[in-house]
Design a protein around this motif. Structure first.
Motif, PDB file in Angstrom:
ATOM      1  N   LEU B 104       0.912  -1.198  -0.110  1.00  0.00           N
ATOM      2  CA  LEU B 104       0.062   0.032   0.106  1.00  0.00           C
ATOM      3  C   LEU B 104       0.982   1.134  -0.062  1.00  0.00           C
ATOM      4  CD1 LEU B 104      -2.861   1.457   0.323  1.00  0.00           C
ATOM      5  CD2 LEU B 104      -2.464   1.073   2.897  1.00  0.00           C
ATOM      6  N   ILE B 105       0.730   2.269  -0.715  1.00  0.00           N
ATOM      7  CA  ILE B 105       1.272   3.531  -0.914  1.00  0.00           C
ATOM      8  C   ILE B 105       0.238   4.458  -0.507  1.00  0.00           C
ATOM      9  CG2 ILE B 105       2.633   4.981  -2.377  1.00  0.00           C
ATOM     10  CD1 ILE B 105       3.615   2.207  -3.796  1.00  0.00           C
ATOM     11  N   ALA B 106       0.607   5.293   0.428  1.00  0.00           N
ATOM     12  CA  ALA B 106      -0.386   6.256   0.985  1.00  0.00           C
ATOM     13  C   ALA B 106       0.341   7.625   1.310  1.00  0.00           C
ATOM     14  CB  ALA B 106      -0.782   5.615   2.363  1.00  0.00           C
ATOM     15  N   TYR B 107      -0.588   8.404   1.525  1.00  0.00           N
ATOM     16  CA  TYR B 107      -0.136   9.933   1.818  1.00  0.00           C
ATOM     17  C   TYR B 107      -0.132  10.402   3.178  1.00  0.00           C
ATOM     18  CZ  TYR B 107       0.704  14.764   0.056  1.00  0.00           C
ATOM     19  OH  TYR B 107       1.190  15.771  -0.235  1.00  0.00           O
ATOM     20  N   GLU B 108       1.213  11.027   3.573  1.00  0.00           N
ATOM     21  CA  GLU B 108       0.978  11.390   5.105  1.00  0.00           C
ATOM     22  C   GLU B 108      -0.260  11.914   5.737  1.00  0.00           C
ATOM     23  OE1 GLU B 108       4.934  13.731   6.707  1.00  0.00           O
ATOM     24  OE2 GLU B 108       3.150  15.082   7.007  1.00  0.00           O
ATOM     25  N   ASP B 109      -0.809  12.711   5.083  1.00  0.00           N
ATOM     26  CA  ASP B 109      -2.107  13.262   5.575  1.00  0.00           C
ATOM     27  C   ASP B 109      -3.298  12.432   5.794  1.00  0.00           C
ATOM     28  OD1 ASP B 109      -0.613  15.430   4.676  1.00  0.00           O
ATOM     29  OD2 ASP B 109      -2.287  16.535   3.687  1.00  0.00           O
ATOM     30  N   ALA B 111      -2.373   8.919   6.421  1.00  0.00           N
ATOM     31  CA  ALA B 111      -1.749   7.611   6.877  1.00  0.00           C
ATOM     32  C   ALA B 111      -2.262   6.946   8.283  1.00  0.00           C
ATOM     33  CB  ALA B 111      -0.142   8.198   6.937  1.00  0.00           C
ATOM     34  N   ALA B 112      -2.691   7.860   8.761  1.00  0.00           N
ATOM     35  CA  ALA B 112      -3.490   7.122  10.230  1.00  0.00           C
ATOM     36  C   ALA B 112      -4.508   6.119   9.841  1.00  0.00           C
ATOM     37  CB  ALA B 112      -4.042   8.201  10.929  1.00  0.00           C
ATOM     38  N   GLU B 113      -5.458   6.408   9.016  1.00  0.00           N
ATOM     39  CA  GLU B 113      -6.258   5.346   8.365  1.00  0.00           C
ATOM     40  C   GLU B 113      -5.789   4.349   7.577  1.00  0.00           C
ATOM     41  OE1 GLU B 113      -9.695   5.392   9.204  1.00  0.00           O
ATOM     42  OE2 GLU B 113      -9.416   6.978  10.575  1.00  0.00           O
ATOM     43  N   ALA B 114      -4.785   4.630   6.690  1.00  0.00           N
ATOM     44  CA  ALA B 114      -3.949   3.687   5.922  1.00  0.00           C
ATOM     45  C   ALA B 114      -3.329   2.727   6.769  1.00  0.00           C
ATOM     46  CB  ALA B 114      -3.145   4.476   5.109  1.00  0.00           C
ATOM     47  N   VAL B 115      -2.634   3.059   7.752  1.00  0.00           N
ATOM     48  CA  VAL B 115      -2.027   2.105   8.504  1.00  0.00           C
ATOM     49  C   VAL B 115      -3.013   1.001   9.203  1.00  0.00           C
ATOM     50  CG1 VAL B 115      -0.594   2.013  10.720  1.00  0.00           C
ATOM     51  CG2 VAL B 115       0.051   3.616   9.108  1.00  0.00           C
ATOM     52  N   THR B 126       3.224  -0.840   4.118  1.00  0.00           N
ATOM     53  CA  THR B 126       2.915   0.322   3.570  1.00  0.00           C
ATOM     54  C   THR B 126       4.170   1.399   3.412  1.00  0.00           C
ATOM     55  OG1 THR B 126       0.954   0.054   4.619  1.00  0.00           O
ATOM     56  CG2 THR B 126       1.280   2.127   4.346  1.00  0.00           C
ATOM     57  N   TYR B 127       4.041   2.080   2.386  1.00  0.00           N
ATOM     58  CA  TYR B 127       4.930   3.321   2.035  1.00  0.00           C
ATOM     59  C   TYR B 127       4.134   4.414   2.177  1.00  0.00           C
ATOM     60  CZ  TYR B 127       8.728  -0.050   0.835  1.00  0.00           C
ATOM     61  OH  TYR B 127       9.522  -1.148   0.797  1.00  0.00           O
ATOM     62  N   VAL B 128       4.845   5.612   2.905  1.00  0.00           N
ATOM     63  CA  VAL B 128       3.947   6.658   3.091  1.00  0.00           C
ATOM     64  C   VAL B 128       4.926   7.854   2.336  1.00  0.00           C
ATOM     65  CG1 VAL B 128       3.392   8.460   4.666  1.00  0.00           C
ATOM     66  CG2 VAL B 128       3.015   5.945   5.258  1.00  0.00           C
ATOM     67  N   VAL B 129       4.187   8.570   1.481  1.00  0.00           N
ATOM     68  CA  VAL B 129       4.691   9.904   0.918  1.00  0.00           C
ATOM     69  C   VAL B 129       4.560  10.958   1.801  1.00  0.00           C
ATOM     70  CG1 VAL B 129       4.330  11.645  -0.917  1.00  0.00           C
ATOM     71  CG2 VAL B 129       3.928   9.228  -1.726  1.00  0.00           C
ATOM     72  N   HIS B 130       5.789  11.472   2.131  1.00  0.00           N
ATOM     73  CA  HIS B 130       5.717  12.786   3.002  1.00  0.00           C
ATOM     74  C   HIS B 130       6.143  13.845   2.178  1.00  0.00           C
ATOM     75  CE1 HIS B 130       5.894  10.223   6.564  1.00  0.00           C
ATOM     76  NE2 HIS B 130       6.770   9.656   5.862  1.00  0.00           N
ATOM     77  N   ARG B 142       7.126   2.797   5.949  1.00  0.00           N
ATOM     78  CA  ARG B 142       8.539   3.151   5.475  1.00  0.00           C
ATOM     79  C   ARG B 142       8.381   4.390   4.678  1.00  0.00           C
ATOM     80  NH1 ARG B 142      12.529  -0.229   5.264  1.00  0.00           N
ATOM     81  NH2 ARG B 142      12.343  -2.329   5.985  1.00  0.00           N
ATOM     82  N   PRO B 143       9.250   5.189   4.783  1.00  0.00           N
ATOM     83  CA  PRO B 143       8.974   6.467   3.761  1.00  0.00           C
ATOM     84  C   PRO B 143       9.049   5.984   2.159  1.00  0.00           C
ATOM     85  CG  PRO B 143      11.182   6.408   5.102  1.00  0.00           C
ATOM     86  CD  PRO B 143      10.616   5.242   5.053  1.00  0.00           C
ATOM     87  N   TYR B 144       8.330   6.768   1.383  1.00  0.00           N
ATOM     88  CA  TYR B 144       8.155   6.547   0.146  1.00  0.00           C
ATOM     89  C   TYR B 144       9.677   6.599  -0.707  1.00  0.00           C
ATOM     90  CZ  TYR B 144       6.630   6.917  -4.820  1.00  0.00           C
ATOM     91  OH  TYR B 144       6.184   7.000  -6.091  1.00  0.00           O
TER      92      TYR B 144
END
Lengths: 507, 507
Positions: B104-109, B111-115, B126-130, B142-144
């Motif tokens: 899953l690739i999610a966005y910082e804003d 990310a709580a729901e994504a996690v 899950t990778y997160v775009v900061h 992990r960071p994107y």
């Protein structure tokens, strides 16, 4: 995701109602007529109980029935197996059996062999196209007109993009002919992309003398014109006079041919003919001698010759020189949109640019065949990780243009040195008396192979083998010039007019 | 016959070196950069051991990382599952499980729901775009930027034309969301053909505010621009001010939006802004009130609104009004190249032209999905003999233009009479105070259903439910006018800005 290659016919008909799709002699056949006639053929074929994906062999010259049959087969969701009308009965039987064809559509002039071939293959049902005015009927066959029996429903089978549309037998210069499976998508993309490259327009009139049963004629002439709403001038057989007549009469703008056709037109007396409409000559199928390009463009001002490269396995075009400004003479151009080309060494490593880095040409992309029909081993050998191993030797330059030095199997290895026949042929072509030239290898006990040239001369010229040898010796390294030069009246050619080196080697 | 949708990115990069692919705020990202960054992502994803065809869920707004991720997934031969960033954890988990996503690739804003969603789905990596400047790190992700770890090899997986490229979850106004399998070929053809229809050019700058995770944004905005070498102005969220800023600043020539966006821009104060570069407004996703088209073109001279029609299942466009000259306002236009559309009655018989012959709209062609992922029954019900059953009701005219009267499931049957909500909505829109209108059915013991309208008013206007009822009564047959009119501040909308009738019915 259904996609039928015949969509192009339907869409061009809708965009250009009443427009001619082809001229042949005094006859003009419109898009509407081809769409309707092929709709009838499709409905009749479906009525015969042929199931989706069944193969229908088609052994027709460039006549309108080729179009009706081709689109009829596609619309019915069947697979066309185009065959050379000149095949002999055992060859026909081989192709019918190898392709598992359930029907054969032949032409009256060649029906005797077709009937025998169909019998040899276990009694494949045969329909025969009788030319207008003929009332011959051939025992054991049905007349083609019966394929118009059913009404056109307008239906097209919902085939998938990756479904096989055409099983195209490769000329088979080595081994027995194999059927390259070309898909609806692949054939659609090839004529779409190639046509965009040189700006094929709906008002273009393309001379169709390349046989439509061959990939070059089928894809780069027929599909190309239909995809872009253009018009064809059909010429069933290459004769200089007939081609010049059609070019002039129909004011053709595009001519696609092989180098030997250009060479023949170059020698023809064009007298007061007006060929001024011609703007593009597309060349492929074999290397075009630079001398022929120069002379042709001088003789026919306003025409630019654009050379491309492709194989049956690449649904025609793989690389192309897209315009006078962007071409490099003697190069096969750059890969077309969506196609990758590589040069690799014997271990499969990509080679850097430069004429010293000759390796095998590999092609990958939307234009590459699905595989050889029922030949998993040959398919696996030819297609590796999506890359088609063409068997052609070449190199690329810094600008991304590719150059073919020769067919891998045509390479002559003389005393451990590689001799690329094309290089020697280019030198022969610079001699004023040479019309055609082919260089081959002859087994030699000491050197492995010896270099042999087979040459035909221009009308009204003379030259001896010694003259030509001297000409070559002056211009080529000692290990390259031909030790034997045979002067013949004409070189043997395949269906597109390509010189058959296999026949020369056998001869 | 390998074909990868990312080919368009590579080819446009080669044709336009150094050209901007997108602008976002002050940042410009070139084709070269997107090709390279996505090459890194592809190589990293391959390095993670994802096998060909594995699914990667992407939950990003319209930011450059969406492009890097999308093309990275395609190049690696994986399948993208785009998800709305606003989904809640249980919804995310559902989509991850249904699609069998392995990442899953999610966005910082968000990310709580994504996690939480990834955990619920059994621990999907899950990778997160900061966003630039953020130094937040989110536990369990992990960071994107780690996806850039590997070097770009320039490789593209040799996928087939019919391989699935994107699994697109349909908005699911009935039942649970289903993943429509869209293929490389289908998505390529759609943006190619649609772009040619209205002449999308390499110098076009297209405003991208439609979410790229939705078919309309993905195909008609992103793919369209990349296929034709154009440029995008990314706007992550629809706000009138931000959209007008981007239109002006980047001199956008093309705007694609849903009717509610046009209505909002129509009401906005554009003051001294120079929006003169804008030439085309593409509208889809819902019926455009004729009144909005007229007013929009009056307010923004030089702009023509071209309305089309499509679904997730048709890879965006199925029909289109191709130009000001050839459009019919209130019509969805004609089928695009290679696509057939039919109107059929309940028994599947094709209906003749005429507004009195309303039936279900069926679509067949290259633009139709392969099927719903792992849902053979729903696929078989929706796709019959290649025909997609859209669930939309409409009719056609003698010229081949189609008209949608309504969604089949939105149809209100009042006392045995069909009431098409769109017709009533059109009447409501002719009232000067009405900004938005939606007509739905409410269960009724006596009549089966009763007609209800939910309306929002333009700023600075007033109108009562009685005023609006009177307005409708004057203009509609007695069985059609709404018996109940609810005036609300704003109507509930889905991710593209489409009014959610399901929510209205529930409310």
């Amino acid at each position: 995701m259904t996609f039928n290659l015949a969509t192009a016919l339907r869409e061009s008909r809708l965009s250009h109602p009443g427009k001619p799709l082809c001229h042949i002699g005094d006859l003009t056949v419109t898009y509407d007529r081809v769409d309707e006639a092929s709709g009838r053929v499709a409905a009749t074929l479906r009525g015969l109980g042929l199931r989706r994906g069944a193969k229908v062999a088609v052994q027709l010259p460039n006549v309108p029935q080729f179009l009706f049959t081709y689109y009829g087969i596609l619309k019915a969701g069947l697979v066309m197996v185009p065959l050379n009308p000149l095949l002999k009965a055992p060859e026909i039987a081989y192709h019918l059996q190898d392709s598992e064809a359930e029907l054969l559509i032949a032409y009256e002039d060649f029906a005797a062999e077709a009937v025998k071939g169909a019998e040899l293959a276990g009694g494949v049902g045969t329909y025969v196209v009788h030319p207008p005015g003929s009332d011959r009927r051939i025992a054991g066959t049905r007349p083609y007109d019966e394929l118009y029996a059913a009404d056109d429903t307008g239906e097209m089978a919902p085939t998938s993009a990756d479904d096989t549309a055409v099983l195209l037998y490769t000329s088979g210069t080595t081994g027995r002919p194999k059927g390259a499976e070309l898909t609806h998508f692949q054939l659609h993309m090839n004529c779409t992309v190639s046509g965009e490259l040189f700006g094929f327009r709906p008002d273009d009139i393309s001379l169709a003398v390349l046989p439509l049963f061959h990939v070059f004629g089928l894809s780069s002439v027929l599909n190309m014109a239909v995809r872009h709403g253009g018009t064809l001038a059909l010429v069933p057989r290459f004769e200089t006079g007939a081609v010049l007549d059609a070019l002039e009469r129909h004011r053709c703008t595009v001519f696609a041919g092989v180098p030997t056709m250009y060479a023949a037109l170059l020698q023809a007396d064009t007298g007061t003919r007006d060929l001024g409409a011609l703007r593009v000559g597309v060349s492929g199928g074999a290397a075009m001698p630079g001398e022929v390009i120069r002379a042709f463009e001088e003789k026919f001002p306003g025409v630019v010759i654009l050379e491309g490269y492709g194989l049956s396995e690449t649904a025609s075009t793989a690389t192309f020189n897209i315009s006078a400004e962007q071409r490099k003479v003697l190069s096969i151009g750059k890969p077309i949109w969506g196609v990758e080309v590589r040069v690799v060494d014997a271990s499969g490593n990509e080679l850097p640019p430069g004429p010293e880095h000759v390796g095998e040409i590999l092609v990958r992309g939307h234009n590459v065949m699905k595989g050889y029909y029922r030949r998993p081993e040959e398919t696996a050998e030819t297609l590796r990780d999506g890359w088609l191993h063409t068997g052609d030797l070449g190199h690329r330059d810094e600008d991304g243009y590719f150059f073919i030095v020769d067919r891998k199997k045509d390479l002559v290895i003389r005393g451990g040195y590689n001799v690329y026949p094309r290089e020697v042929e280019e030198v022969l072509h610079t001699h004023p008396a040479v019309a055609e030239a082919a260089v081959i290898g002859r087994p030699d006990d000491r050197l492995g192979e010896e270099v042999v040239a087979v040459v035909s001369l221009k009308r009204g010229t003379t030259a001896t083998a010694e003259d030509l040898t001297a000409h070559c010796k002056e211009r080529l390294a000692a290990y390259k010039y031909p030790r034997e030069i045979r002067i013949v009246a004409e070189l043997p050619k395949g269906p597109t007019g390509k010189i058959l080196k296999k026949a020369l080697r056998a001869g």
